[in-house]
Motif scaffolding. Structure first.
Motif, PDB file in Angstrom:
ATOM      1  N   THR A 202       0.856  -1.178   0.000  1.00 29.71           N
ATOM      2  CA  THR A 202       0.000   0.000   0.000  1.00 29.71           C
ATOM      3  C   THR A 202       0.896   1.233   0.000  1.00 29.71           C
ATOM      4  O   THR A 202       2.126   1.126   0.095  1.00 29.71           O
ATOM      5  CB  THR A 202      -0.880   0.019   1.251  1.00 29.71           C
ATOM      6  N   LYS A 203       0.301   2.413  -0.087  1.00 31.68           N
ATOM      7  CA  LYS A 203       1.098   3.640  -0.040  1.00 31.68           C
ATOM      8  C   LYS A 203       1.875   3.730   1.272  1.00 31.68           C
ATOM      9  O   LYS A 203       3.040   4.160   1.289  1.00 31.68           O
ATOM     10  CB  LYS A 203       0.200   4.862  -0.218  1.00 31.68           C
ATOM     11  N   GLU A 204       1.241   3.319   2.353  1.00 29.80           N
ATOM     12  CA  GLU A 204       1.910   3.366   3.654  1.00 29.80           C
ATOM     13  C   GLU A 204       3.082   2.386   3.705  1.00 29.80           C
ATOM     14  O   GLU A 204       4.177   2.731   4.168  1.00 29.80           O
ATOM     15  CB  GLU A 204       0.910   3.045   4.766  1.00 29.80           C
ATOM     16  N   LYS A 205       2.861   1.155   3.235  1.00 30.60           N
ATOM     17  CA  LYS A 205       3.928   0.157   3.250  1.00 30.60           C
ATOM     18  C   LYS A 205       5.070   0.561   2.312  1.00 30.60           C
ATOM     19  O   LYS A 205       6.238   0.332   2.607  1.00 30.60           O
ATOM     20  CB  LYS A 205       3.373  -1.209   2.852  1.00 30.60           C
ATOM     21  N   LEU A 206       4.716   1.157   1.182  1.00 32.01           N
ATOM     22  CA  LEU A 206       5.750   1.597   0.254  1.00 32.01           C
ATOM     23  C   LEU A 206       6.584   2.711   0.872  1.00 32.01           C
ATOM     24  O   LEU A 206       7.810   2.734   0.731  1.00 32.01           O
ATOM     25  CB  LEU A 206       5.120   2.067  -1.055  1.00 32.01           C
ATOM     26  N   ALA A 207       5.937   3.618   1.582  1.00 35.72           N
ATOM     27  CA  ALA A 207       6.664   4.701   2.250  1.00 35.72           C
ATOM     28  C   ALA A 207       7.621   4.137   3.299  1.00 35.72           C
ATOM     29  O   ALA A 207       8.768   4.601   3.426  1.00 35.72           O
ATOM     30  CB  ALA A 207       5.684   5.678   2.891  1.00 35.72           C
ATOM     31  N   GLU A 208       7.169   3.119   4.039  1.00 40.18           N
ATOM     32  CA  GLU A 208       8.027   2.480   5.042  1.00 40.18           C
ATOM     33  C   GLU A 208       9.247   1.822   4.402  1.00 40.18           C
ATOM     34  O   GLU A 208      10.323   1.771   5.001  1.00 40.18           O
ATOM     35  CB  GLU A 208       7.235   1.434   5.821  1.00 40.18           C
TER      36      GLU A 208
END
Length: 245
Positions: A202-208
């Motif tokens: 997800t966008k959050e996981k990709l940012a992490e």
């Protein structure tokens, strides 16, 4: 920021990935999510099954955690998943027991498939294995698939495309020319068309994960990534359909 990735496909340790260890040999980078572990079959597998194009003895090459194989088994198909990663296979077998479905999972080197008998399979599904191999390995894989399939067997192969943008990493991208060169000698290629592959990011996981990608010499621009209706990253792939000579 490096323009050239600091590793090749041969440096990736998929067994380590499933164990939560660094996926690239020699690095300390780990990720909180396995990118291809979406917890369900890929949409194109469901589509092919619904169209009646996955039949007979099915080989799921590079079956990973078994979601595609288990989906097909749940539809009543005879399916064998092969993978080099023992951890993934163990999890797939446990999942089959939980679901009450019958599927065989075999540990095997895809460039040899030595554990499988000649001429057994009438259909091959490759959902994102081919692009994990070097060109030399791809040629050996094509030969191994030819050996374990029957004349007229159907090959449905999905791999990251060289025309993709966004998340897809360059060392995993494959050209049409590559597919013709490595598969064409043994398989009559019927079609190569674009499709998309769904990932767990997800966008959050990709940012992490961004810092880890940078440390591996990779640049991922979230603004260039395509997202599905569930907010998961997708990547452009080639869908190749071929028939065994």
């Amino acid at each position: 920021m490096p323009e050239t990735p600091s590793f090749s496909v041969e440096d990736v340790d998929f067994e380590a990935t499933y164990q939560g260890a660094p996926p690239v040999r020699g690095s300390e980078v780990t990720f909180s999510v396995t990118p291809w572990d979406i917890g369900e079959a890929q949409h194109f597998v469901a589509r092919l099954e619904g169209e009646g194009r996955l039949a007979g003895e099915i080989l799921d090459a590079g079956s990973g955690l078994g979601e595609n194989a288990l989906f097909l088994a749940g539809k009543g198909h005879r399916v064998t998943g092969v993978d080099a990663a023992a951890t993934a296979l163990d999890r797939a077998r446990r999942r089959a027991e939980e679901l009450g479905v019958t599927a065989e999972f075999v540990q095997s080197d895809a460039t040899r498939l030595a554990e499988l008998e000649d001429g057994r399979f009438t259909t091959v599904l490759d959902s994102a294995l081919y692009h994990c191999l070097s060109e030399q390995q791809q040629r050996a894989y094509a030969e191994a698939l030819h050996r374990v399939t029957a004349p007229g067997a159907q090959l449905h192969l999905f791999c990251f495309a060289d025309e993709a943008t966004g998340f897809v990493l360059p060392q995993f991208q494959v050209s049409r020319e590559n597919l013709h060169a490595n598969l064409g000698p043994r398989w009559d290629i019927q079609d190569i068309r674009p499709d998309f592959y769904t990932m767990a990011l997800t966008k959050e996981k990709l940012a992490e994960a961004t810092e880890g990608y940078v440390r591996l010499g990779l640049h991922v621009d979230p603004d260039e990534v395509q997202w599905d209706e569930q907010g998961r990253a997708t990547g452009m792939i080639w869908y190749l359909h071929a028939i065994r000579r």
